[in-house]
Design a protein around this motif. Structure first.
Motif, PDB file in Angstrom:
ATOM      1  N   LYS A  85      12.026   6.432 -11.259  1.00 50.21           N
ATOM      2  CA  LYS A  85      13.053   7.470 -11.105  1.00 50.21           C
ATOM      3  C   LYS A  85      13.184   8.283 -12.260  1.00 50.21           C
ATOM      4  N   ARG A 108       8.708   5.944  -6.071  1.00 48.68           N
ATOM      5  CA  ARG A 108       9.442   4.735  -6.614  1.00 48.68           C
ATOM      6  C   ARG A 108       9.353   3.479  -6.038  1.00 48.68           C
ATOM      7  N   SER A 161       7.574  18.951  -3.363  1.00 45.92           N
ATOM      8  CA  SER A 161       7.781  17.664  -3.289  1.00 45.92           C
ATOM      9  C   SER A 161       7.088  16.986  -4.325  1.00 45.92           C
ATOM     10  N   VAL A 162       7.574  15.692  -4.895  1.00 48.76           N
ATOM     11  CA  VAL A 162       6.949  15.063  -5.896  1.00 48.76           C
ATOM     12  C   VAL A 162       6.566  13.459  -5.254  1.00 48.76           C
ATOM     13  N   GLU A 163       6.620  13.373  -4.040  1.00 46.74           N
ATOM     14  CA  GLU A 163       6.433  12.186  -3.553  1.00 46.74           C
ATOM     15  C   GLU A 163       4.916  11.957  -3.162  1.00 46.74           C
ATOM     16  N   GLY A 208       9.198  10.908  -6.945  1.00 45.24           N
ATOM     17  CA  GLY A 208       9.937  10.522  -5.724  1.00 45.24           C
ATOM     18  C   GLY A 208      10.252   9.548  -5.283  1.00 45.24           C
ATOM     19  N   ALA A 209      10.993   9.328  -4.353  1.00 43.40           N
ATOM     20  CA  ALA A 209      11.574   8.142  -3.517  1.00 43.40           C
ATOM     21  C   ALA A 209      10.409   7.288  -3.158  1.00 43.40           C
ATOM     22  N   LYS A 210       9.474   7.813  -2.471  1.00 45.72           N
ATOM     23  CA  LYS A 210       8.525   6.910  -1.925  1.00 45.72           C
ATOM     24  C   LYS A 210       7.550   6.356  -3.029  1.00 45.72           C
TER      25      LYS A 210
END
Length: 418
Positions: free
Chosen positions: A314, A323, A401-403, A319-321
């Motif tokens: 983070k 992480r 998107s950065v995931e 992105g969340a995924k």
């Protein structure tokens, strides 16, 4: 003559058994470390077939295995890489140490083992397995993912911290007082700093001196230099493993690559012998009494590693995924946890520490690849279940998107020992 024949039979059976176990682990796409530990338990005291004449040679081979593990680790990094990671990622390293070392120390104190055992068990729970994690990243095709540099940075900081941590543990286990321990630590820090400075400024000259187009000569020079430096470091009570690690850092470029290719089979052989040796000194009957604390510690430190990876990713803008993937990948413990526990077992400070470390590593070396694969899908599923369903907005803002992972580099070697 009879003892010589017995030695050859025993040691040959060990090597053959390790080869078959490694082949089995490869077919199952699994780390061979737990199988090697189980083999050691089978051949040790209280096992199915205790060893006789070959145990002394196995002990020497185990020591060489630790030295080669740390040498190969040093070959993976250059001094400039380490300096850069220290400057940019040190907050993640501090969070990693706090979240994952403290549970081990607390468990040792709760069990009444004393402060020295607490320092040792803190290291066992702190350091992730670079070898297992590198293999998992390659198997899952995540070498090009956005979260992968974060994972590797944490591993680099953990490995670099060994140069400071191991001398402290060595001094404590030797029973040195505060003054002697401070001197040992000062020597270790001074030597590490001097080697890093020399490697940054004169690394090319050192590599050119060691370099040889003849693989045989390169192997002999690098291996001889490593054992010599490791022996001097051991004589100074700095730790042979730290000496080998610093030799690896000092070598770079084509020399490091060539030495890595030549030494990899030797590293794998003697590292396997080391895991067997550790198992030899662990009575299988001593594991059940510490199985519950080991399981509790494994669960807690698996969660703290996931939290560490999530926070670090983070912080890097992942992105969340990504992480969750970073956190799940860091869970595995392995070779260096056993190295640290092995120092304590040799010194004999706490009989139950070795069995607990064995059970702990067995649990997490099996659980680690599973958390690397399933933490992100599980977190996504839980998030969706907790999110109340409702009308979606008519127009969603377009946010880059950065995931999603970037294109995976299939032919890139993982960073860290294989």
């Amino acid at each position: 003559m009879h003892s010589s024949a017995t030695f050859l039979i025993e040691f040959g059976a060990i090597i053959l058994g390790l080869g078959l176990l490694g082949r089995l682990a490869g077919r199952m796409q699994f780390s061979p470390i737990p199988l090697y530990l189980l083999a050691g338990l089978a051949f040790g005291e209280g096992g199915l077939l205790p060893l006789g004449t070959s145990e002394e040679f196995v002990a020497i081979g185990a020591e060489i295995g630790v030295i080669l593990l740390l040498l190969m680790l040093g070959l993976e990094y250059t001094a400039s890489d380490l300096v850069l990671n220290l400057k940019t990622q040190y907050p993640a390293g501090l969070v990693d140490a706090a979240l994952n070392a403290l549970p081990g120390a607390a468990m040792a104190l709760l069990l009444g083992w004393g402060p020295v055992a607490a320092v040792v068990l803190a290291g066992v729970t702190w350091i992730s397995s670079s070898g297992v994690i590198a293999k998992v990243l390659g198997d899952l095709g995540r070498l090009g993912n956005r979260e992968t540099p974060v994972i590797l940075s944490i591993l680099v900081l953990e490995d670099l911290s060994m140069a400071v941590y191991l001398p402290i543990v060595t001094a404590l286990l030797a029973g040195s007082g505060l003054a002697a321990g401070s001197v040992t630590l000062a020597i270790a820090l001074g030597v590490a700093g001097l080697v890093l400075l020399t490697a940054v400024r004169y690394g090319r000259h050192i590599s050119r001196f060691v370099s040889s187009e003849d693989p045989e000569k390169l192997l002999l020079v690098v291996l001889g230099l490593t054992l010599l430096v490791a022996g001097v470091a051991q004589q100074l009570q700095v730790s042979a493993a730290v000496g080998a690690f610093l030799v690896g850092i000092a070598l770079s470029g084509e020399v490091a690559e060539g030495a890595h290719n030549l030494l990899a089979p030797l590293r794998d052989l003697f590292a396997a012998v080391f895991f067997v040796f550790f198992g030899l000194h662990t009575d299988p009957a001593s594991i059940p009494p510490v199985l519950l604390p080991a399981l509790l510690l494994a669960v807690v430190t698996a969660l703290t590693k996931i939290a560490t990876g999530y926070w670090a990713a983070k912080r890097a803008g992942v992105g969340a995924k990504g992480r969750w993937r970073a956190g799940g990948t860091l869970v595995a413990r392995g070779e260096f946890s056993i190295v640290i526990a092995g120092l304590a077992v040799t010194s004999g400070i706490e009989p139950s520490l070795g069995p607990l470390a064995t059970a702990y590593v067995l649990i997490l070396v099996v659980l680690g690849p599973l958390t690397a694969r399933y933490t992100e899908p599980a977190a996504t599923w839980i998030t969706r279940r907790r999110t109340p369903s409702g009308p979606r907005p008519a127009v969603e803002p377009s946010v880059p998107s950065v995931e999603e992972p970037t294109k995976t580099v299939q032919d890139q070697d993982p960073v860290g020992p294989a």
